[in-house]
Design a protein around this motif. Structure first.
Motif, short mmCIF file in Angstrom:
data_model
loop_
_atom_site.label_atom_id
_atom_site.label_comp_id
_atom_site.label_asym_id
_atom_site.label_seq_id
_atom_site.Cartn_x
_atom_site.Cartn_y
_atom_site.Cartn_z
N ALA A 92 0.86 -1.19 0.00
CA ALA A 92 0.00 0.00 0.00
C ALA A 92 0.89 1.24 0.00
CB ALA A 92 -0.90 0.02 1.24
N PRO A 93 0.45 2.30 -0.69
CA PRO A 93 1.24 3.54 -0.69
C PRO A 93 1.30 4.13 0.72
CG PRO A 93 -0.70 3.72 -2.14
CD PRO A 93 -0.76 2.39 -1.49
N LEU A 94 2.49 4.62 1.08
CA LEU A 94 2.69 5.20 2.40
C LEU A 94 3.33 6.58 2.27
CD1 LEU A 94 4.18 2.06 4.17
CD2 LEU A 94 1.88 2.99 4.52
N SER A 95 2.76 7.55 2.93
CA SER A 95 3.35 8.89 2.96
C SER A 95 4.60 8.85 3.84
CB SER A 95 2.35 9.89 3.53
OG SER A 95 2.09 9.58 4.89
N GLU A 96 5.38 9.89 3.77
CA GLU A 96 6.57 9.99 4.61
C GLU A 96 6.18 9.93 6.09
OE1 GLU A 96 10.41 9.86 5.68
OE2 GLU A 96 9.64 9.66 3.64
N ALA A 97 5.09 10.59 6.46
CA ALA A 97 4.64 10.57 7.86
C ALA A 97 4.31 9.15 8.32
CB ALA A 97 3.43 11.49 8.03
N SER A 98 3.66 8.38 7.47
CA SER A 98 3.32 6.99 7.82
C SER A 98 4.58 6.14 7.93
CB SER A 98 2.40 6.38 6.76
OG SER A 98 1.15 7.04 6.76
N ARG A 99 5.52 6.39 7.03
CA ARG A 99 6.79 5.65 7.09
C ARG A 99 7.53 5.93 8.40
NH1 ARG A 99 8.96 4.37 1.59
NH2 ARG A 99 11.01 4.97 2.36
N VAL A 100 7.50 7.17 8.83
CA VAL A 100 8.15 7.54 10.09
C VAL A 100 7.46 6.84 11.26
CG1 VAL A 100 8.55 9.47 11.70
CG2 VAL A 100 9.11 9.72 9.27
N GLN A 101 6.13 6.84 11.24
CA GLN A 101 5.38 6.17 12.31
C GLN A 101 5.73 4.68 12.38
OE1 GLN A 101 1.28 7.42 11.29
NE2 GLN A 101 1.15 8.06 13.43
N LEU A 102 5.79 4.04 11.24
CA LEU A 102 6.13 2.62 11.20
C LEU A 102 7.56 2.38 11.67
CD1 LEU A 102 4.38 1.61 7.89
CD2 LEU A 102 3.91 0.62 10.14
N GLN A 103 8.46 3.22 11.20
CA GLN A 103 9.87 3.06 11.56
C GLN A 103 10.06 3.11 13.07
OE1 GLN A 103 12.50 5.42 9.19
NE2 GLN A 103 14.29 4.92 10.43
#
Length: 188
Positions: free
Chosen positions: A13-24
């Protein structure tokens, strides 16, 4: 390593930079030596595991034998589906077949992020959907394909497997005896 993992998640699924940071912020990295377990028998599977480097084998114990369910190599995910969703002890064991680096995302973190982030919710749905589809395809293969066809498909999709695991594990995965596997290999 982490950027590659996040890119792999983007395949679901496409992930914004903010979502990527949250996951990281919610992932952890572990090193597992050859022969060690990523998930022990009867432990609860709290993570979705991503094999960054290395190779793992998923198997069950039945009647004193281990029965291989799946092999996961670099760039692939693995987990105990029933244990993960039911929060029950796992009958599935995940063993590192070679020294491995594993990225793990905790179930609770994924669920909590999914409540407030629609991108991560879509990621979770897509990951779970693909897992279910894969399980159905695996079952269809066992039920409707010949052992020879299953072996050819394994060689096509995971050609290095014969260099990584014992033939007994390959036979178990294919649902055949080691003798039948030897006959199939002699034909090819």
């Amino acid at each position: 390593m982490i950027p590659l993992y996040l890119e792999k998640l983007q395949e679901f699924a496409p992930l914004s930079e903010a979502s990527r940071v949250q996951l990281q912020q919610q992932i952890s990295v572990i090193s597992v030596s050859k022969g060690e377990h990523i998930l022990e028998n009867q432990d609860i599977c709290h993570h979705i595991y991503y094999i960054h480097s290395g190779f793992a084998r998923q198997y069950y114990f039945k009647n004193g034998k281990d029965i291989t369910e799946w092999f996961a190599g670099s760039g692939e995910f693995c987990f105990s589906i029933t244990s993960y969703f039911e929060n029950e002890p796992s009958n599935l064991v995940i063993e590192a077949v070679e020294n491995s680096t594993v990225i793990q995302l905790h179930r609770n973190a994924l669920l909590e992020l999914s409540k407030t982030n629609s991108e991560i919710a879509q990621l979770a749905i897509s990951m779970i959907s693909r897992s279910l589809i894969f399980s159905q395809e695996r079952m269809n293969s066992v039920l409707f394909e010949t052992a020879l066809d299953r072996y050819r498909y394994l060689l096509k999709t995971k050609p290095a497997i014969l260099n990584k695991v014992a033939l007994a594990h390959v036979a178990s995965y294919l649902g055949i005896t080691q003798e039948t596997l030897s006959r199939i290999r002699a034909k090819i």
